[in-house]
Design an enzyme around this catalytic site. Structure first.
Site, PDB file in Angstrom:
ATOM      1  N   PHE A 148       4.932   8.754   9.731  1.00  0.00           N
ATOM      2  CA  PHE A 148       3.938   9.460   8.926  1.00  0.00           C
ATOM      3  C   PHE A 148       4.621  10.496   8.018  1.00  0.00           C
ATOM      4  CE2 PHE A 148      -0.503   8.918  11.078  1.00  0.00           C
ATOM      5  CZ  PHE A 148      -0.414   7.561  10.890  1.00  0.00           C
ATOM      6  N   GLU A 205      -4.590  18.431   6.383  1.00  0.00           N
ATOM      7  CA  GLU A 205      -3.416  17.573   6.264  1.00  0.00           C
ATOM      8  C   GLU A 205      -2.444  18.152   5.233  1.00  0.00           C
ATOM      9  OE1 GLU A 205      -4.665  13.149   7.666  1.00  0.00           O
ATOM     10  OE2 GLU A 205      -4.842  13.488   5.520  1.00  0.00           O
ATOM     11  N   ARG A 214       0.840  17.071  12.443  1.00  0.00           N
ATOM     12  CA  ARG A 214       1.633  16.216  11.555  1.00  0.00           C
ATOM     13  C   ARG A 214       1.967  16.867  10.211  1.00  0.00           C
ATOM     14  NH1 ARG A 214      -3.460  13.690  12.238  1.00  0.00           N
ATOM     15  NH2 ARG A 214      -4.798  13.941  10.423  1.00  0.00           N
ATOM     16  N   ASP A 215       2.784  16.107   9.454  1.00  0.00           N
ATOM     17  CA  ASP A 215       3.101  16.393   8.050  1.00  0.00           C
ATOM     18  C   ASP A 215       4.012  17.603   7.866  1.00  0.00           C
ATOM     19  OD1 ASP A 215       1.242  14.350   7.792  1.00  0.00           O
ATOM     20  OD2 ASP A 215      -0.359  15.638   7.056  1.00  0.00           O
ATOM     21  N   TRP A 274       0.824  -1.220   0.000  1.00  0.00           N
ATOM     22  CA  TRP A 274       0.000   0.000   0.000  1.00  0.00           C
ATOM     23  C   TRP A 274       0.852   1.262   0.000  1.00  0.00           C
ATOM     24  CZ3 TRP A 274      -4.742   2.168  -0.136  1.00  0.00           C
ATOM     25  CH2 TRP A 274      -4.886   3.452   0.418  1.00  0.00           C
ATOM     26  N   MET A 275       0.411   2.267  -0.772  1.00  0.00           N
ATOM     27  CA  MET A 275       1.068   3.570  -0.806  1.00  0.00           C
ATOM     28  C   MET A 275       0.029   4.671  -0.629  1.00  0.00           C
ATOM     29  SD  MET A 275       3.337   5.121  -3.941  1.00  0.00           S
ATOM     30  CE  MET A 275       2.030   5.785  -4.964  1.00  0.00           C
ATOM     31  N   ASN A 276       0.378   5.727   0.164  1.00  0.00           N
ATOM     32  CA  ASN A 276      -0.418   6.955   0.069  1.00  0.00           C
ATOM     33  C   ASN A 276       0.507   8.160  -0.088  1.00  0.00           C
ATOM     34  OD1 ASN A 276      -0.653   5.910   3.000  1.00  0.00           O
ATOM     35  ND2 ASN A 276      -1.025   8.074   3.309  1.00  0.00           N
ATOM     36  N   ASP A 277       0.416   9.174   0.730  1.00  0.00           N
ATOM     37  CA  ASP A 277       1.086  10.464   0.472  1.00  0.00           C
ATOM     38  C   ASP A 277       2.520  10.372  -0.043  1.00  0.00           C
ATOM     39  OD1 ASP A 277      -1.175  11.063   1.939  1.00  0.00           O
ATOM     40  OD2 ASP A 277      -0.108  11.973   3.607  1.00  0.00           O
ATOM     41  N   GLN A 284       4.266   7.178   1.860  1.00  0.00           N
ATOM     42  CA  GLN A 284       3.637   6.457   2.956  1.00  0.00           C
ATOM     43  C   GLN A 284       3.398   5.018   2.499  1.00  0.00           C
ATOM     44  OE1 GLN A 284       2.344   7.947   6.358  1.00  0.00           O
ATOM     45  NE2 GLN A 284       4.357   8.573   5.634  1.00  0.00           N
TER      46      GLN A 284
END
Lengths: 566, 566
Positions: free
Chosen positions: A117, A238, A185-186, A54-57, A75
């Site tokens: 994260f 975000e 975060r981020d 799985w991949m996100n940001d 991510q």
């Protein structure tokens, strides 16, 4: 969307936090899952995807000027094809921003119940951090700032690499920033030359605040200001980011042909732009990426107005981040090409999600209507580079369309899902004889194996808008998923005027397996959307038609079937 | 969207301006049109529609306290079922805000090439205008302010009625306001007690400005301020409106159960709200209605922040206007229930478009996430009044749902398309065993004649959002129209907590022939959407199901088949 720890929102947390495996046995995880409805489209060829999992940001994007290599992190859950803890940073590199080599895990969380994260990477050329010595080339003094997430809170960590970004050492005195929050975060960091400070933006997510901190050394951070309650708020903020974007005074946009407006009086040659992602709560459902134009004095960002502008108007564009150290002062960026509303259910198997193509960001003056000119974020694909070859190409200039005709452009030979097209058309709306008839220019892009599956795109005069319909598919997910809507659209102003005074419109399309990215009028807006057809039913035939006579003229239609490498 | 006169945007104008007939021979117009794809759903029973012809924006809404009658006007083309010039104000009245009597044309444009565009009505109790004498009851001193649109420009006109709003006299010295603009329209007027002035808001549409003017007498207007560049800008601003909205400190919202937040410290008991419509350019495509909360000193509106908030998150809600002179200080409003992207092509024949149900607007504190509380516009239907009768009703309390079961609620007896339902459900997300399974609560509302046509609604835990799918229809328009998307959604926070600590959610739905209006959590958000099934295939059977075990409990499901009158 990341897990939310409070009991109030446990409903959101529960799906995110599923059983994980400490070894990388994703195959056994997948075998235990019902995948009967899946019709894996095959991985995109010219977009960053993980080899497995799985991949996100996108995270830590940077250019290594010592080796001329682009690096992207993301991510990453290597244990499954859905989001889950422990969550890592995956890592990929590219020489041409077209093909990517996936290197797997780059950063790990502290334990199996936590996550590394989202965050960013900067090049500490002058060793302000003291983490490097002369054995590390200035252009490879790589420092990552990211959020270590656990049930106890979200704290900002630093890590650094001594080998060009392939492996990382964790800073000994982490966290570098902790305000005792579970929704903080981020971090996205950049060097602010004017004040000679590092600047960090990050989200105090559920208070709808982007916080700005500064530092001399990347490890000690001082609070400066909040940028709060701008844009569509959604559930939470975000992935903010602040960038100095050049203003391009173009001669090819829609402005120079209209109303005698001038574009270069009284403005600096750049503006600061604050980017922000919200999820869920997009006006079109789920995930949304917006931006605000303004000024930045090193401590505080001030928006020029209270308008809400979208970076991309498709369903599948989130968490865009800019590259650090991009050459020539260009601002390049990449986003996650999915939507949290359905990202965990899209019909792919061993991998899930890809990034968008890399885009070049500029500001230009654009006329959204005849009476005004607005500074607008343009985004244009960085795509036509060395890594791509043309397998088949068809070009047509000057084609007048009538209602009983259609034009076929077949580039199906050796189709394997990678296409590019440019469509430029002229509209003679005086030929629309009755408002009862829909004056549409329609473009069907059909599957080679089964032409009952197709994308439909086009422009409708009465709506003054461009549409995309991704619903003509035999894939169960497309219909059954309650959030994967079929139709998206974008209102569109003329790109320029023809010699006869009629308006001209323009769109460039990139198609890579299950992803279509549309760029309107040189990038004054874009629309990024996933689509799913049956396995190996790659797109290869373009059919152009209209329901009315004498309204539409194709000025340029250029279609290519592409391949990657030799 | 109104016609735009400049050559730059002629593409938009062309469809709006079609041949019109000076006599009301809509039938011959329609006979000349291809209606083969039409499947007229029948007119809504408890919503305002025109008897015949085209309707868009609500205009001149007011309550006559002398006769206890509600009056609504609307943008009206009696000559065709699409928009076109000459454009009139139509007129309807209602005793109960449920059933409406349509009286046809109330205001006419100056000539056949012009339009009596949108505007508002105020009651000039004290005869500040000098247009009345003592023969006219104070509560019937009706003055309309509206935009006279022609190719030459958009100018503000006044007209007044001496017979309770059924016929109008045109003010002799029109225009009352003219700034030599072709994009200047939609005056909404109210009496500002604090400064003893009339206040007008109207749109300088393509400059993204809401202009504020004041007057002592309704016929002479003084410019005060601009409110500019707020919200999603789209193509242009339309139909602004400023209202003093009461803050309700409720004990039944999601706030009192969460985080110990208090709601009544340090705030006045009202705030001013600026409403604004944009079209095209909605983030979800086409038409969009947004609002801004702030303060108003009689001359200038100041927003409390730069957030963009949607009045309604469905596809079909535009140009909302509040009623003048509503009793008890309540703020009641009505919007046009359509979207310019496809409003001229929806499959109805002799009539086109309806308004939403009338809604009561309040401000309340609501927690969009666990960490914050935000003042939010609530809208609740004014629907359960004397004009409606229950034909069939089913109520179910406490129903635990599992994956192999579904619950049927059949209220199909005598179905004729008018239903109401309330659904309250509890979510135990700890019972979601894997993120690979979609934890959905699904509600199918099926056609009585053909149950392959249905609406699908529900809630999905992973998306934390409520969805509506209007795509399961045999009507060609639903699939063929490139802008009539199938799926809309709204992220949703808990309404309250159950005794066991689990979150509870709530939705009320109103269905009237081809219109569904959803009100979430007592109205903290709403979603208004058209849908089209085959003719006379009225909805009558509700099927509730889920794909997971032990997650969803129905706490209250109350379904009624309704009728109008006796």
């Amino acid at each position: 969307m990341r897990i939310v720890v409070s009991a109030f929102a446990v409903v959101i947390a529960a799906v995110g936090v599923h059983a994980y495996n400490s070894t990388l046995d994703i195959q056994s995880n997948l075998a235990a899952t019902n995948h009967s409805a899946m019709a894996d489209p095959g991985k995109p060829l010219a977009h960053l995807t993980p080899n497995v999992g799985w991949m996100n940001d996108p995270n830590g994007l940077f250019f290594d000027n010592e080796t001329s290599m682009w690096h992207a992190y993301y991510q990453y859950n290597p244990n499954d094809n859905i989001w889950g803890l422990p969550l890592y940073w995956g890592h990929a590199s590219s020489e041409d921003l077209v093909t990517w080599n996936d290197h797997g895990i780059a950063l790990e969380p502290e334990n199996d119940e936590s996550g590394a994260f989202s965050g960013s990477i900067v090049i500490d050329f002058n060793n302000t951090s003291g983490l490097f010595d002369n054995t590390c080339l200035p252009g490879q003094r790589i420092v990552a700032l990211y959020t270590e997430h656990s049930e106890a809170g979200e704290r900002q960590y630093a890590a650094y690499s001594l080998d060009g970004g392939y492996t990382f050492n964790y800073y000994k005195h982490n966290p570098v920033l902790d305000i005792n929050s579970t929704q903080f975060r981020d971090p996205k960091v950049f060097w602010h030359e004017e004040t000679e400070r590092w600047v960090m933006t990050l989200a105090l997510s559920q208070e709808y605040k982007i916080q700005i901190y500064t530092s001399k050394n990347l490890t000690s951070w001082e609070f400066q200001s909040n940028f709060s309650h701008h844009g569509v708020l959604g559930y939470q903020y975000e992935c903010p980011g602040l960038s100095k974007i050049p203003i391009v005074h173009t001669t090819s946009s829609n402005l120079t042909q209209s109303a005698g407006l001038t574009t270069n009086n009284g403005f600096a040659d750049y503006k600061w732009v604050m980017f922000l992602s919200i999820n869920p709560g997009a006006p079109h459902g789920g995930s949304y990426n917006e931006y605000f134009i303004g000024d930045f004095d090193g401590k505080r960002f001030t928006a020029q107005d209270a308008a809400t502008r979208a970076v991309d108007c498709g369903k599948d564009f989130y968490a865009m981040q800019t590259f650090s150290n991009a050459p020539n002062g260009e601002v390049l960026a990449m986003a996650w090409a999915s939507n949290w509303d359905y990202s965990g259910y899209v019909p792919t198997r061993d991998w899930r999600s890809s990034m968008t193509v890399v885009r070049n960001l500029t500001l230009r003056y654009y006329s959204p209507n005849p009476e005004t000119s607005e500074l607008t974020l343009y985004n244009q694909p960085v795509f036509k580079s060395s890594g791509l070859n043309t397998k088949q190409r068809l070009i047509k200039k000057s084609l007048k369309l009538n209602s009983n005709e259609s034009a076929i452009f077949n580039v199906a030979d050796g189709a394997h899902g990678l296409l590019e097209f440019t469509l430029e058309w002229k509209v003679n709306s005086s030929a629309v004889t009755t408002g009862h008839d829909m004056a549409d220019l329609s473009l069907k892009i059909k599957g080679v194996e089964d032409d009952s599956e197709y994308l439909r795109l086009g422009y409708v005069v009465s709506a003054a808008a461009f549409f995309l319909d991704r619903g003509n598919s035999r894939v169960n997910f497309v219909h059954a998923n309650p959030f994967f809507g079929n139709k998206v659209s974008k209102n569109l102003e003329p790109y320029e005027s023809a010699e006869d005074g009629l308006p001209i419109y323009n769109v460039q399309g990139l198609i890579d397996r299950n992803l279509i990215e549309l760029f309107f009028n040189d990038g004054s807006s874009s629309s990024t959307n996933l689509f799913f057809l049956s396995s190996e039913n790659y797109l290869g035939e373009f059919e152009v038609s209209t329901g009315v006579d004498n309204v539409f003229t194709i000025l340029n239609f250029d279609v290519q079937q592409l391949s990657v490498g030799n």
